[in-house]
Motif scaffolding. Structure first.
Motif, short mmCIF file in Angstrom:
data_model
loop_
_atom_site.label_atom_id
_atom_site.label_comp_id
_atom_site.label_asym_id
_atom_site.label_seq_id
_atom_site.Cartn_x
_atom_site.Cartn_y
_atom_site.Cartn_z
N PRO A 295 27.38 19.22 -5.98
CA PRO A 295 26.44 19.22 -4.85
C PRO A 295 27.13 18.75 -3.56
N LYS A 296 26.63 19.17 -2.43
CA LYS A 296 27.16 18.69 -1.16
C LYS A 296 26.95 17.18 -1.06
N TYR A 297 27.95 16.49 -0.55
CA TYR A 297 27.93 15.03 -0.62
C TYR A 297 27.67 14.36 0.73
N GLU A 298 27.50 15.12 1.81
CA GLU A 298 27.22 14.49 3.09
C GLU A 298 25.95 13.64 2.99
N ASN A 299 26.05 12.39 3.43
CA ASN A 299 24.92 11.45 3.45
C ASN A 299 24.40 11.10 2.06
N LEU A 300 25.18 11.41 1.02
CA LEU A 300 24.78 11.06 -0.34
C LEU A 300 25.86 10.17 -0.94
N GLU A 301 25.59 8.88 -0.93
CA GLU A 301 26.61 7.90 -1.30
C GLU A 301 27.13 8.10 -2.71
N TYR A 302 26.23 8.44 -3.64
CA TYR A 302 26.63 8.63 -5.04
C TYR A 302 27.67 9.73 -5.16
N TRP A 303 27.42 10.88 -4.52
CA TRP A 303 28.34 12.01 -4.64
C TRP A 303 29.59 11.80 -3.80
N LYS A 304 29.51 11.02 -2.75
CA LYS A 304 30.71 10.65 -2.00
C LYS A 304 31.66 9.86 -2.90
N SER A 305 31.10 8.99 -3.74
CA SER A 305 31.92 8.20 -4.66
C SER A 305 32.59 9.11 -5.69
N GLN A 306 31.86 10.12 -6.16
CA GLN A 306 32.47 11.08 -7.09
C GLN A 306 33.69 11.74 -6.43
N ILE A 307 33.52 12.18 -5.18
CA ILE A 307 34.61 12.83 -4.46
C ILE A 307 35.79 11.88 -4.26
N THR A 308 35.50 10.60 -4.01
CA THR A 308 36.57 9.62 -3.85
C THR A 308 37.43 9.55 -5.11
N GLY A 309 36.78 9.53 -6.28
CA GLY A 309 37.53 9.52 -7.54
C GLY A 309 38.30 10.80 -7.77
N ILE A 310 37.70 11.93 -7.42
CA ILE A 310 38.36 13.23 -7.57
C ILE A 310 39.60 13.30 -6.68
N GLU A 311 39.45 12.84 -5.44
CA GLU A 311 40.58 12.88 -4.50
C GLU A 311 41.70 11.93 -4.94
#
Length: 361
Positions: A87-103
């Motif tokens: 899912p798009k992660y803008e303004n969604l803290e939970y999915w931003k954290s997922q992206i941080t781990g992926i990166e």
């Protein structure tokens, strides 16, 4: 007089084996064949006399041989393309954290040829279906996928099976005919745990509200599994007759319509997603006290109300770890060619204000 130790006898006494990593060149010398012949046998390429096959395999069995896969990949400058479908992660803290781990995983494994390509979708089925077409057309070696929409995700996975490409799911686990890998919490068990937390130190009658706050979509797979697990706890503990249950579902567009009557007589609230802060904010604003609240995820808003004592428990899903471990699974399976467990459950971590410590403190 110094006594000389017979290491040969000592080794035999303890029945120690002396296997060591052997090279292709050494195998060729022992088998009296060329290194090229050994290479063809190891990689099952070309015609080789059965006598030489037997000799080489016997030497490998005796001494052991393991190909340096990373060195081979680097020598060939081989790339491994992983598709990331989230899912798009803008303004969604939970999915931003997922992206941080992926990166973080992409940075770590990039030097070994791992390349990521992202496919994002909005929280609606139309956007999801549009992205599905792009993912199906994309040629890659592995897929990291968050199946938010249950029925649409099942159809996508059934179609994706034709590509015969490894898939690892995060956040939510969907079981279909072909088993895929999963990294995340056991959603049913986390709901079961929430039921236990609701029941702690309670003897008088309690009115429990399952408060479902959804976006403009129906409940997701993980959402439903948590609720199922929550109810299952009380079914398994039928001695807890003092608990009565009710449910309310509110979509984003209806949050402003919350009213006091919703919480009249309510003693405990279970919010089966990361939006417990919405309930906590309403209770604080209207000075409603003495209600036990259990929710999910260490969002800033949730932590604020946890520290105020309005939210009692948060079950942490460790989204950054999920993202990292999802890419790590594909790296081990495809780059290192290792056998990897298909299911990696993230521990169920219970957070109270007394044991919450932000990263770096």
């Amino acid at each position: 007089m110094t006594k000389k130790i017979n290491f040969t006898r000592l080794r035999n006494h303890f029945n120690l084996k002396t296997k060591y990593i052997i090279t292709i060149k050494k195998i060729a010398e022992l088998a009296n064949v060329s290194p090229g012949t050994v290479d063809r046998i190891i990689h099952n390429r070309g015609q080789v006399a059965q006598e030489n096959v037997d000799k080489v395999n016997a030497i490998i069995e005796k001494y052991g041989y393991k190909r340096n896969i990373l060195a081979s990949n680097l020598a060939l400058n081989k790339k491994f393309r992983f598709a990331v479908f989230l899912p798009k992660y803008e303004n969604l803290e939970y999915w931003k954290s997922q992206i941080t781990g992926i990166e973080r995983a992409a940075l770590e494994f990039g030097k070994f040829g791992v390349v990521l390509d992202y496919f994002f979708y909005d929280f609606n089925t139309t956007s999801f279906k549009e992205s599905v077409e792009k993912v199906l057309d994309y040629e890659c070696d592995g897929l990291l996928f968050a199946p938010i929409f249950y029925e649409e995700s099942v159809r996508f996975l059934n179609e994706y099976e034709k590509k015969n490409i490894p898939v690892v799911m995060i956040d939510s686990n969907i079981k279909i005919s072909q088993e895929h890998a999963y990294v995340g919490q056991d959603a049913f068990q986390s709901g079961y745990l929430a039921g236990r937390l609701i029941s702690f130190a309670v003897k008088n009658e309690r009115q429990v509200l399952i408060f479902k706050i959804a976006r403009e979509i129906e409940s997701t797979s993980v959402y439903l599994q948590r609720i199922d697990g929550f109810y299952s706890f009380f079914k398994d503990h039928d001695e807890l007759t003092n608990f009565k249950f009710s449910e309310v579902t509110i979509k984003d567009s209806g949050i402003d319509q919350l009213h006091m009557d919703t919480f009249s007589g309510i003693n405990s609230i279970f919010v089966p997603n990361s939006r417990a802060y919405i309930v906590a904010g309403f209770l604080e604003k209207n000075n409603i006290k003495g209600v036990r609240i259990i929710g999910y995820d260490l969002l800033k808003e949730n932590i604020e109300y946890l520290n105020k004592g309005i939210i009692d428990f948060l079950i942490n899903q460790r989204p950054e770890e999920q993202g990292y471990m999802g890419i790590n699974y594909l790296y081990k399976k495809l780059v290192l060619q290792e056998t990897v467990e298909s299911t990696h459950y993230i521990p169920l971590e219970i957070i109270l204000k007394e044991n919450y410590f932000p990263a770096g403190k």
